[in-house]
Design an enzyme around this catalytic site. Structure first.
Site, PDB file in Angstrom:
ATOM      1  CB  THR A 168      28.607  26.642 -11.837  1.00 27.22           C
ATOM      2  OG1 THR A 168      27.698  27.362 -11.028  1.00 27.22           O
ATOM      3  CG2 THR A 168      29.448  25.725 -10.986  1.00 27.22           C
ATOM      4  N   GLY A 218      24.492  22.777 -12.187  1.00 27.90           N
ATOM      5  CA  GLY A 218      23.051  22.689 -12.395  1.00 27.90           C
ATOM      6  C   GLY A 218      22.338  23.294 -11.213  1.00 27.90           C
ATOM      7  CE1 TYR A 219      17.329  26.333  -8.421  1.00 31.07           C
ATOM      8  CE2 TYR A 219      15.930  24.418  -8.104  1.00 31.07           C
ATOM      9  CZ  TYR A 219      16.217  25.741  -7.861  1.00 31.07           C
ATOM     10  OH  TYR A 219      15.400  26.487  -7.050  1.00 31.07           O
TER      11      TYR A 219
HETATM   12  N1  ASP Z   1      25.144  24.453  -8.874  1.00 30.67           N
HETATM   13  C1  ASP Z   1      25.221  25.883  -8.714  1.00 30.67           C
HETATM   14  C2  ASP Z   1      24.405  26.287  -7.514  1.00 30.67           C
HETATM   15  O1  ASP Z   1      23.272  25.860  -7.415  1.00 30.67           O
HETATM   16  C3  ASP Z   1      24.760  26.631  -9.903  1.00 30.67           C
HETATM   17  C4  ASP Z   1      25.297  26.165 -11.224  1.00 30.67           C
HETATM   18  O2  ASP Z   1      25.849  25.083 -11.344  1.00 30.67           O
HETATM   19  O3  ASP Z   1      25.193  26.921 -12.182  1.00 30.67           O
HETATM   20  O4  ASP Z   1      24.870  27.061  -6.728  1.00 30.67           O
END
Ligand code: ASP
Length: 313
Positions: free
Chosen positions: A170, A222-223
């Site tokens: 991301t 992140g997640y």
């Molecule tokens: N935050 C993003 C999502 O969960 C993924 C990422 O940051 O890589 O869609």
């Protein structure tokens, strides 16, 4: 006050063969954002330019290069926020827009809403002349390969954070301009093999990003399911309101997300005085920052390489 832009290329674990490309991508994006600030441009223009570049770069999970949903399709989320007015714009689950970050900005600038989704976002894009591209043009060989690998029997289906941490990318940016205005922008293809219609933190104000001239600006990665539970971007700004530095507040927000909901991630953070931080609890996060004609960058914990902004990359 020295203008600054800080860019990230996603929290996770960057595969070895992609680390050089990821590092180069964030450095080029920071340089593009900084050129705008150096020319007296706004923090909003700087973050949108930096993030658009990363959306166009197939090394990142945003725009071209986005990870695919369970059906093997691209579905992207993006957000912008302007710290001067608290104006914000977001899009979620868009399929065939090369630069969702520019569409998110148009939602902020040209509608009375904050977030448009799916087909409605596409209709809006058409009405303001944003070109639609064939969805396959955003799919790369690498994203197709990740998707196929995740479909294999016995593979963790992308619904746990550990299964995600090797596959992120991301992108996001925060900036402060000469006037002391802060802004943030974040864009993503989301998590690998997500359910159709899954919207992550990126499109949610206060989770994937937040900007307020009275405190600062944050772009998160992140997640998403963990980030949303703790409102990571706003949580970090809350710690800054309580007197913490950008660095300490970023660390506190990430530590809380890890201890409270077991989530890993990363952030880039600025305050209106031009202090900045790039912090992550994941194994890696490609990041770059530009200030006082110096480019800073790193990917592993503790790294902060520097060179002059005008040196070849
Ligand atoms: N935050 C993003 C999502 O969960 C993924 C990422 O940051 O890589 O869609």
């Amino acid at each position: 006050m020295f203008p600054v832009v800080v860019v990230h290329g996603g929290a996770g674990q960057v595969p070895k063969e992609r680390s050089e490309g990821s590092s180069l991508g964030v450095r080029m994006a920071a340089r593009a954002g900084y050129a705008i600030l150096r020319g007296g441009g706004s923090s909003m223009d700087a973050v949108v330019e930096a993030v658009s570049q990363l959306e166009n770069d197939p090394f990142f999970n945003a725009g071209r290069g986005s990870l695919l949903n369970i059906k093997g399709e691209v579905e992207m989320d993006a957000i912008v926020m302007d710290g001067k007015t608290l104006g914000c714009g977001a899009v979620s689950a868009v399929l065939n827009i090369a630069n969702p970050i520019r569409l998110a900005r148009l939602v902020m600038d040209k509608t009375s809403h904050v977030c448009l989704t799916a087909e409605g976002a596409n209709r809006f894009a058409r009405s303001v002349g944003v070109p639609e591209v064939p969805p396959e043009s955003l799919v790369t060989e690498y994203s197709r390969m990740c998707w196929a690998k995740n479909l294999a029997p016995g593979t963790n289906r992308g619904d746990s954070q550990m299964s995600q941490m090797g596959k992120m990318g991301t992108v996001g940016a925060v900036a402060v301009d000469r006037q002391g205005n802060v802004a943030c922008a974040t864009s993503t293809g989301g998590v690998a093999n997500k359910m159709e219609g899954r919207v992550g933190d990126t499109a949610c104000i206060g989770s994937g990003g937040y900007a307020d001239n009275q405190v600062g600006a944050v772009s998160s990665t992140g997640y998403g399911e963990a980030i949303m539970k703790v409102n990571l971007a706003r949580l970090i700004l809350f710690h800054m309101e309580q007197g913490q530095s950008v660095e300490a507040a970023s660390g506190l927000g990430l530590a809380y997300m890890e201890s409270r909901v077991g989530g890993l991630g990363g952030v880039v953070t600025v305050d209106p005085q031009g202090h900045w931080a790039a912090r992550f609890s994941s194994l890696q996060m490609a990041w770059a920052a530009a200030q006082k004609d110096t480019l800073h960058y790193g990917m592993q914990t503790g790294e902060d390489f520097t060179h002059s902004i005008d040196d070849p990359l």
